[in-house]
Design a protein around this motif. Sequence first.
Motif, PDB file in Angstrom:
ATOM      1  N   TRP A  19       0.475  -1.212  -0.035  1.00  0.00           N
ATOM      2  CA  TRP A  19      -0.148   0.224   0.197  1.00  0.00           C
ATOM      3  C   TRP A  19       0.486   0.947  -0.015  1.00  0.00           C
ATOM      4  O   TRP A  19       0.326   1.787  -0.590  1.00  0.00           O
ATOM      5  CB  TRP A  19      -1.077  -0.335   1.284  1.00  0.00           C
ATOM      6  CG  TRP A  19      -0.413   0.415   2.165  1.00  0.00           C
ATOM      7  CD1 TRP A  19      -0.181  -0.735   2.893  1.00  0.00           C
ATOM      8  CD2 TRP A  19       0.018   1.337   2.770  1.00  0.00           C
ATOM      9  NE1 TRP A  19       0.478  -0.092   4.557  1.00  0.00           N
ATOM     10  CE2 TRP A  19       1.184   0.857   4.509  1.00  0.00           C
ATOM     11  CE3 TRP A  19      -0.217   2.718   3.015  1.00  0.00           C
ATOM     12  CZ2 TRP A  19       0.654   1.819   5.297  1.00  0.00           C
ATOM     13  CZ3 TRP A  19       0.184   3.678   3.678  1.00  0.00           C
ATOM     14  CH2 TRP A  19       0.751   3.598   5.085  1.00  0.00           C
ATOM     15  N   ARG A  20       1.803   1.311   0.720  1.00  0.00           N
ATOM     16  CA  ARG A  20       3.003   2.450   1.121  1.00  0.00           C
ATOM     17  C   ARG A  20       3.650   2.700  -1.012  1.00  0.00           C
ATOM     18  O   ARG A  20       3.933   3.910  -1.042  1.00  0.00           O
ATOM     19  CB  ARG A  20       4.300   2.308   1.723  1.00  0.00           C
ATOM     20  CG  ARG A  20       3.380   1.962   3.234  1.00  0.00           C
ATOM     21  CD  ARG A  20       4.890   1.875   3.969  1.00  0.00           C
ATOM     22  NE  ARG A  20       4.627   2.004   5.088  1.00  0.00           N
ATOM     23  CZ  ARG A  20       4.782   0.686   6.610  1.00  0.00           C
ATOM     24  NH1 ARG A  20       5.905   0.211   5.968  1.00  0.00           N
ATOM     25  NH2 ARG A  20       4.435   0.693   7.636  1.00  0.00           N
ATOM     26  N   ILE A  21       4.227   2.049  -1.044  1.00  0.00           N
ATOM     27  CA  ILE A  21       4.175   1.532  -2.951  1.00  0.00           C
ATOM     28  C   ILE A  21       3.393   2.795  -3.949  1.00  0.00           C
ATOM     29  O   ILE A  21       3.314   3.082  -4.424  1.00  0.00           O
ATOM     30  CB  ILE A  21       4.922   0.759  -3.721  1.00  0.00           C
ATOM     31  CG1 ILE A  21       6.113   0.015  -2.515  1.00  0.00           C
ATOM     32  CG2 ILE A  21       5.092   0.562  -4.909  1.00  0.00           C
ATOM     33  CD1 ILE A  21       6.326  -1.798  -2.736  1.00  0.00           C
ATOM     34  N   GLN A  22       1.792   1.827  -3.120  1.00  0.00           N
ATOM     35  CA  GLN A  22       1.092   2.392  -4.536  1.00  0.00           C
ATOM     36  C   GLN A  22       0.498   4.096  -4.098  1.00  0.00           C
ATOM     37  O   GLN A  22       0.246   4.741  -5.277  1.00  0.00           O
ATOM     38  CB  GLN A  22      -0.465   2.024  -4.135  1.00  0.00           C
ATOM     39  CG  GLN A  22      -2.005   2.293  -5.002  1.00  0.00           C
ATOM     40  CD  GLN A  22      -2.643   1.007  -4.605  1.00  0.00           C
ATOM     41  OE1 GLN A  22      -2.949   1.065  -3.396  1.00  0.00           O
ATOM     42  NE2 GLN A  22      -3.511   1.220  -5.813  1.00  0.00           N
ATOM     43  N   VAL A  23       0.586   4.648  -2.336  1.00  0.00           N
ATOM     44  CA  VAL A  23       0.396   5.585  -2.286  1.00  0.00           C
ATOM     45  C   VAL A  23       1.507   6.273  -2.759  1.00  0.00           C
ATOM     46  O   VAL A  23       1.378   7.502  -3.239  1.00  0.00           O
ATOM     47  CB  VAL A  23      -0.060   5.767  -0.539  1.00  0.00           C
ATOM     48  CG1 VAL A  23       0.473   7.397   0.375  1.00  0.00           C
ATOM     49  CG2 VAL A  23      -0.917   4.979  -0.337  1.00  0.00           C
ATOM     50  N   MET A  24       3.182   6.019  -2.626  1.00  0.00           N
ATOM     51  CA  MET A  24       3.211   6.995  -2.670  1.00  0.00           C
ATOM     52  C   MET A  24       3.827   6.962  -4.435  1.00  0.00           C
ATOM     53  O   MET A  24       3.713   8.430  -4.700  1.00  0.00           O
ATOM     54  CB  MET A  24       4.893   6.475  -2.250  1.00  0.00           C
ATOM     55  CG  MET A  24       5.153   6.555  -1.057  1.00  0.00           C
ATOM     56  SD  MET A  24       5.116   8.162  -0.377  1.00  0.00           S
ATOM     57  CE  MET A  24       5.860   9.285  -1.364  1.00  0.00           C
ATOM     58  N   GLY A  25       3.254   5.978  -4.876  1.00  0.00           N
ATOM     59  CA  GLY A  25       2.955   6.048  -7.362  1.00  0.00           C
ATOM     60  C   GLY A  25       1.915   6.903  -7.113  1.00  0.00           C
ATOM     61  O   GLY A  25       2.121   7.699  -8.059  1.00  0.00           O
ATOM     62  N   THR A  26       1.501   6.872  -6.567  1.00  0.00           N
ATOM     63  CA  THR A  26       0.057   7.937  -6.409  1.00  0.00           C
ATOM     64  C   THR A  26       0.467   9.552  -6.903  1.00  0.00           C
ATOM     65  O   THR A  26       0.046  10.297  -7.406  1.00  0.00           O
ATOM     66  CB  THR A  26      -1.385   7.458  -5.290  1.00  0.00           C
ATOM     67  OG1 THR A  26      -1.808   6.526  -5.652  1.00  0.00           O
ATOM     68  CG2 THR A  26      -2.596   8.487  -6.182  1.00  0.00           C
ATOM     69  N   TRP A  27       1.478   9.936  -5.369  1.00  0.00           N
ATOM     70  CA  TRP A  27       1.535  11.397  -5.111  1.00  0.00           C
ATOM     71  C   TRP A  27       2.064  11.543  -6.503  1.00  0.00           C
ATOM     72  O   TRP A  27       2.160  12.749  -6.649  1.00  0.00           O
ATOM     73  CB  TRP A  27       2.290  11.337  -4.034  1.00  0.00           C
ATOM     74  CG  TRP A  27       0.529  11.265  -2.846  1.00  0.00           C
ATOM     75  CD1 TRP A  27       0.770  10.029  -1.720  1.00  0.00           C
ATOM     76  CD2 TRP A  27      -0.131  12.246  -2.348  1.00  0.00           C
ATOM     77  NE1 TRP A  27      -0.288  11.115  -1.145  1.00  0.00           N
ATOM     78  CE2 TRP A  27      -0.735  11.750  -1.662  1.00  0.00           C
ATOM     79  CE3 TRP A  27      -0.505  14.008  -2.959  1.00  0.00           C
ATOM     80  CZ2 TRP A  27      -2.080  12.850  -1.492  1.00  0.00           C
ATOM     81  CZ3 TRP A  27      -2.281  13.797  -2.884  1.00  0.00           C
ATOM     82  CH2 TRP A  27      -2.693  14.219  -2.158  1.00  0.00           C
ATOM     83  N   TYR A  28       3.319  10.522  -6.628  1.00  0.00           N
ATOM     84  CA  TYR A  28       3.968  11.245  -7.571  1.00  0.00           C
ATOM     85  C   TYR A  28       3.432  10.892  -8.894  1.00  0.00           C
ATOM     86  O   TYR A  28       3.930  12.697  -9.822  1.00  0.00           O
ATOM     87  CB  TYR A  28       4.669  10.615  -7.792  1.00  0.00           C
ATOM     88  CG  TYR A  28       5.864  10.534  -8.916  1.00  0.00           C
ATOM     89  CD1 TYR A  28       7.324  10.888  -9.033  1.00  0.00           C
ATOM     90  CD2 TYR A  28       5.762   9.005 -10.083  1.00  0.00           C
ATOM     91  CE1 TYR A  28       7.834  11.375  -9.574  1.00  0.00           C
ATOM     92  CE2 TYR A  28       6.891   9.957 -11.248  1.00  0.00           C
ATOM     93  CZ  TYR A  28       8.004  10.878 -11.239  1.00  0.00           C
ATOM     94  OH  TYR A  28       8.313  10.543 -12.546  1.00  0.00           O
ATOM     95  N   ALA A  29       2.652  10.528  -9.060  1.00  0.00           N
ATOM     96  CA  ALA A  29       1.311  10.727 -10.395  1.00  0.00           C
ATOM     97  C   ALA A  29       1.079  12.224 -10.186  1.00  0.00           C
ATOM     98  O   ALA A  29       0.397  13.047 -11.463  1.00  0.00           O
ATOM     99  CB  ALA A  29       0.405   9.785 -10.567  1.00  0.00           C
ATOM    100  N   ILE A  30       0.513  12.388  -9.408  1.00  0.00           N
ATOM    101  CA  ILE A  30      -0.431  14.100  -9.395  1.00  0.00           C
ATOM    102  C   ILE A  30       0.486  15.181  -9.245  1.00  0.00           C
ATOM    103  O   ILE A  30      -0.068  16.289  -9.875  1.00  0.00           O
ATOM    104  CB  ILE A  30      -0.701  13.151  -7.607  1.00  0.00           C
ATOM    105  CG1 ILE A  30      -2.280  12.669  -7.789  1.00  0.00           C
ATOM    106  CG2 ILE A  30      -1.253  14.994  -6.838  1.00  0.00           C
ATOM    107  CD1 ILE A  30      -2.732  12.349  -6.079  1.00  0.00           C
ATOM    108  N   ALA A  31       1.439  15.047  -8.588  1.00  0.00           N
ATOM    109  CA  ALA A  31       2.701  16.052  -8.685  1.00  0.00           C
ATOM    110  C   ALA A  31       3.859  16.254 -10.272  1.00  0.00           C
ATOM    111  O   ALA A  31       3.070  17.027 -11.272  1.00  0.00           O
ATOM    112  CB  ALA A  31       4.173  15.799  -7.553  1.00  0.00           C
ATOM    113  N   ARG A  32       3.429  14.985 -11.086  1.00  0.00           N
ATOM    114  CA  ARG A  32       4.065  15.422 -12.607  1.00  0.00           C
ATOM    115  C   ARG A  32       2.920  16.106 -13.349  1.00  0.00           C
ATOM    116  O   ARG A  32       2.820  16.568 -14.566  1.00  0.00           O
ATOM    117  CB  ARG A  32       4.120  13.552 -12.986  1.00  0.00           C
ATOM    118  CG  ARG A  32       5.789  13.140 -12.129  1.00  0.00           C
ATOM    119  CD  ARG A  32       6.697  14.483 -12.624  1.00  0.00           C
ATOM    120  NE  ARG A  32       7.389  14.276 -13.555  1.00  0.00           N
ATOM    121  CZ  ARG A  32       7.508  15.502 -13.870  1.00  0.00           C
ATOM    122  NH1 ARG A  32       8.425  16.330 -13.524  1.00  0.00           N
ATOM    123  NH2 ARG A  32       8.673  14.898 -15.502  1.00  0.00           N
ATOM    124  N   ALA A  33       1.686  15.379 -12.764  1.00  0.00           N
ATOM    125  CA  ALA A  33      -0.008  16.044 -13.525  1.00  0.00           C
ATOM    126  C   ALA A  33       0.257  15.555 -15.388  1.00  0.00           C
ATOM    127  O   ALA A  33       0.900  16.326 -16.169  1.00  0.00           O
ATOM    128  CB  ALA A  33       0.340  17.530 -13.373  1.00  0.00           C
TER     129      ALA A  33
END
Length: 112
Positions: A3-17
Motif C-alpha cells: 500500500w505504501r508503494i501505491q500511495v507514493m506512486g499516486t502522489w508522484y503521479a499527481i505531482a507530475r500531472a
Amino acid sequence: MQWRIQVMGTWYAIARAHVAFATPVHRAFEVCYGTLTAPALTAAVLTYANDSTTEVIRGYRDRDLACRYGASGIVDAALRRLEPAQADSHRTRDDDALDGLLDVAHQLQDSA
C-alpha cells in the motif's frame, strides 16, 4: 507494505500531472482496499478526471461498502464534486478531508 508503494506512486503521479498517468491512476482502484490507499487515489482521479472517473469511483465505492473497507466517505465526497446536481447540500468531514487532499495535490503540482 504494498500500500505504501501505491500511495507514493499516486502522489508522484499527481505531482507530475502528465496525461500518461490518467489510465494507470484510474485502474489502480481495481487494487484499492480501503483507507490506506483510497484517499490518495481519490485525489488522483479527480486530478486526472475523464469520462470514466465517475464510473470508476462509483464502482470502488460499491465494493468498499460491500467489503467494509472504510473509505466510502471520501469517495462519496468525490462523487459530490463530480455530480453536484445529485449532491445534498450539507458538507461532511469527508468533504473537508478531500479539500485538504486536493490542496496538497495542487501544492505538489505547483512545486513540480
